[in-house]
Design a protein around this motif. Structure first.
Motif, PDB file in Angstrom:
ATOM      1  N   ASN A 171      42.071 -12.258 -34.750  1.00  0.00           N
ATOM      2  CA  ASN A 171      43.490 -11.549 -34.483  1.00  0.00           C
ATOM      3  C   ASN A 171      44.115 -10.921 -35.972  1.00  0.00           C
ATOM      4  OD1 ASN A 171      44.814 -11.592 -31.772  1.00  0.00           O
ATOM      5  ND2 ASN A 171      43.733 -14.271 -32.007  1.00  0.00           N
ATOM      6  N   PHE A 172      43.807 -11.283 -36.826  1.00  0.00           N
ATOM      7  CA  PHE A 172      44.275 -10.993 -38.499  1.00  0.00           C
ATOM      8  C   PHE A 172      42.527 -10.371 -38.750  1.00  0.00           C
ATOM      9  CE2 PHE A 172      46.676 -14.155 -36.266  1.00  0.00           C
ATOM     10  CZ  PHE A 172      48.052 -13.892 -36.995  1.00  0.00           C
ATOM     11  N   VAL A 173      43.004 -10.162 -40.515  1.00  0.00           N
ATOM     12  CA  VAL A 173      42.505  -9.947 -41.107  1.00  0.00           C
ATOM     13  C   VAL A 173      42.906 -11.052 -42.455  1.00  0.00           C
ATOM     14  CG1 VAL A 173      41.989  -8.442 -43.599  1.00  0.00           C
ATOM     15  CG2 VAL A 173      41.782  -7.841 -41.512  1.00  0.00           C
ATOM     16  N   CYS A 174      42.022 -11.637 -42.789  1.00  0.00           N
ATOM     17  CA  CYS A 174      42.444 -13.017 -43.421  1.00  0.00           C
ATOM     18  C   CYS A 174      42.307 -12.758 -45.099  1.00  0.00           C
ATOM     19  CB  CYS A 174      41.046 -14.379 -43.303  1.00  0.00           C
ATOM     20  SG  CYS A 174      41.311 -14.621 -40.775  1.00  0.00           S
ATOM     21  N   TRP A 175      42.760 -13.772 -45.747  1.00  0.00           N
ATOM     22  CA  TRP A 175      43.229 -13.679 -47.304  1.00  0.00           C
ATOM     23  C   TRP A 175      42.894 -14.347 -48.188  1.00  0.00           C
ATOM     24  CZ3 TRP A 175      45.740 -14.352 -51.618  1.00  0.00           C
ATOM     25  CH2 TRP A 175      45.954 -14.522 -52.503  1.00  0.00           C
ATOM     26  N   GLY A 176      42.856 -15.529 -48.663  1.00  0.00           N
ATOM     27  CA  GLY A 176      42.963 -17.136 -49.039  1.00  0.00           C
ATOM     28  C   GLY A 176      42.985 -16.757 -50.851  1.00  0.00           C
ATOM     29  N   GLY A 177      43.309 -17.578 -51.350  1.00  0.00           N
ATOM     30  CA  GLY A 177      43.844 -17.230 -52.511  1.00  0.00           C
ATOM     31  C   GLY A 177      44.627 -19.641 -53.087  1.00  0.00           C
ATOM     32  N   GLY A 230      44.612 -19.851 -59.523  1.00  0.00           N
ATOM     33  CA  GLY A 230      43.840 -18.177 -59.975  1.00  0.00           C
ATOM     34  C   GLY A 230      44.672 -17.148 -59.964  1.00  0.00           C
ATOM     35  N   SER A 231      44.653 -16.015 -60.917  1.00  0.00           N
ATOM     36  CA  SER A 231      45.568 -14.948 -60.949  1.00  0.00           C
ATOM     37  C   SER A 231      46.013 -14.463 -59.697  1.00  0.00           C
ATOM     38  CB  SER A 231      45.116 -14.034 -62.107  1.00  0.00           C
ATOM     39  OG  SER A 231      44.160 -13.645 -61.185  1.00  0.00           O
ATOM     40  N   GLU A 232      45.164 -13.496 -59.038  1.00  0.00           N
ATOM     41  CA  GLU A 232      45.890 -13.742 -57.414  1.00  0.00           C
ATOM     42  C   GLU A 232      46.308 -14.067 -56.727  1.00  0.00           C
ATOM     43  OE1 GLU A 232      43.182  -9.920 -54.454  1.00  0.00           O
ATOM     44  OE2 GLU A 232      41.998 -11.309 -56.264  1.00  0.00           O
ATOM     45  N   GLY A 233      45.816 -15.405 -56.480  1.00  0.00           N
ATOM     46  CA  GLY A 233      46.958 -16.200 -55.929  1.00  0.00           C
ATOM     47  C   GLY A 233      48.376 -16.542 -56.261  1.00  0.00           C
ATOM     48  N   PHE A 234      48.264 -16.718 -58.135  1.00  0.00           N
ATOM     49  CA  PHE A 234      49.262 -16.884 -58.094  1.00  0.00           C
ATOM     50  C   PHE A 234      50.212 -15.767 -58.643  1.00  0.00           C
ATOM     51  CE2 PHE A 234      52.488 -16.309 -61.949  1.00  0.00           C
ATOM     52  CZ  PHE A 234      52.794 -18.268 -61.727  1.00  0.00           C
ATOM     53  N   LYS A 235      50.090 -14.664 -58.241  1.00  0.00           N
ATOM     54  CA  LYS A 235      51.192 -13.731 -58.156  1.00  0.00           C
ATOM     55  C   LYS A 235      51.386 -13.691 -56.570  1.00  0.00           C
ATOM     56  CE  LYS A 235      48.011 -10.392 -61.484  1.00  0.00           C
ATOM     57  NZ  LYS A 235      47.934  -9.401 -61.749  1.00  0.00           N
ATOM     58  N   MET A 236      50.459 -13.624 -55.678  1.00  0.00           N
ATOM     59  CA  MET A 236      50.515 -13.598 -53.538  1.00  0.00           C
ATOM     60  C   MET A 236      51.785 -14.993 -54.415  1.00  0.00           C
ATOM     61  SD  MET A 236      49.817 -12.148 -51.103  1.00  0.00           S
ATOM     62  CE  MET A 236      48.894 -10.936 -51.366  1.00  0.00           C
ATOM     63  N   LYS A 253      57.311 -16.216 -52.653  1.00  0.00           N
ATOM     64  CA  LYS A 253      58.116 -16.871 -53.357  1.00  0.00           C
ATOM     65  C   LYS A 253      58.001 -18.890 -52.419  1.00  0.00           C
ATOM     66  CE  LYS A 253      62.201 -14.108 -53.568  1.00  0.00           C
ATOM     67  NZ  LYS A 253      61.511 -12.633 -53.896  1.00  0.00           N
ATOM     68  N   ALA A 254      56.774 -18.429 -52.535  1.00  0.00           N
ATOM     69  CA  ALA A 254      55.856 -19.707 -52.246  1.00  0.00           C
ATOM     70  C   ALA A 254      56.439 -20.877 -52.969  1.00  0.00           C
ATOM     71  CB  ALA A 254      54.201 -19.687 -52.167  1.00  0.00           C
ATOM     72  N   SER A 255      56.742 -21.566 -52.548  1.00  0.00           N
ATOM     73  CA  SER A 255      57.039 -23.505 -53.517  1.00  0.00           C
ATOM     74  C   SER A 255      56.877 -24.853 -52.268  1.00  0.00           C
ATOM     75  CB  SER A 255      58.414 -23.438 -53.710  1.00  0.00           C
ATOM     76  OG  SER A 255      59.504 -23.067 -52.208  1.00  0.00           O
ATOM     77  N   ARG A 256      56.422 -25.025 -52.097  1.00  0.00           N
ATOM     78  CA  ARG A 256      55.764 -25.744 -50.754  1.00  0.00           C
ATOM     79  C   ARG A 256      54.465 -25.785 -50.327  1.00  0.00           C
ATOM     80  NH1 ARG A 256      59.884 -27.111 -47.097  1.00  0.00           N
ATOM     81  NH2 ARG A 256      58.061 -29.382 -45.795  1.00  0.00           N
TER      82      ARG A 256
END
Length: 103
Positions: A46-52, A56-62, A67-70
């Motif tokens: 049902n989705f296009v998936c992305w994980g990081g 890593g720089s991309e994961g940190f930017k995402m 505003k992920a804090s937990r």
């Protein structure tokens, strides 16, 4: 981001998983929830998936963008204007995510 463009081309929402390797719940969440047959099949169909990783720089930017804090942190986003994304839903914390998606 290639995954966001792909989701737009395929007319699907983007499922985002942000991994924090230092979080004690990450290994259990990945093994028992995210990789469960039922969840993996539903998300992949049902989705296009992305994980990081937030290391890593991309994961940190995402992580900053959403505003992920937990952690663990999962979100559903859609492509918006000018290669931006709109946050539709977010879940964070192992117990909350597992209860939300496995019911």
């Amino acid at each position: 981001m290639d995954a966001l463009q792909r989701s737009q081309r395929e007319f699907k929402l983007l499922f985002v998983y942000l991994h924090s390797p230092d979080h004690p719940d990450a290994p259990v969440f990945c093994a028992e929830c995210l990789c469960s047959t039922m969840v993996a099949q539903f998300v992949n169909e049902n989705f296009v998936c992305w994980g990081g990783s937030i290391r890593g720089s991309e994961g940190f930017k995402m992580s900053n963008s959403l505003k992920a804090s937990r952690f663990p942190f999962c979100a559903v986003v859609m492509a918006s204007t000018n290669q931006r994304m709109a946050l539709l839903e977010q879940r964070r914390g192992q117990a909350y995510i597992a209860n939300s998606y496995l019911k």
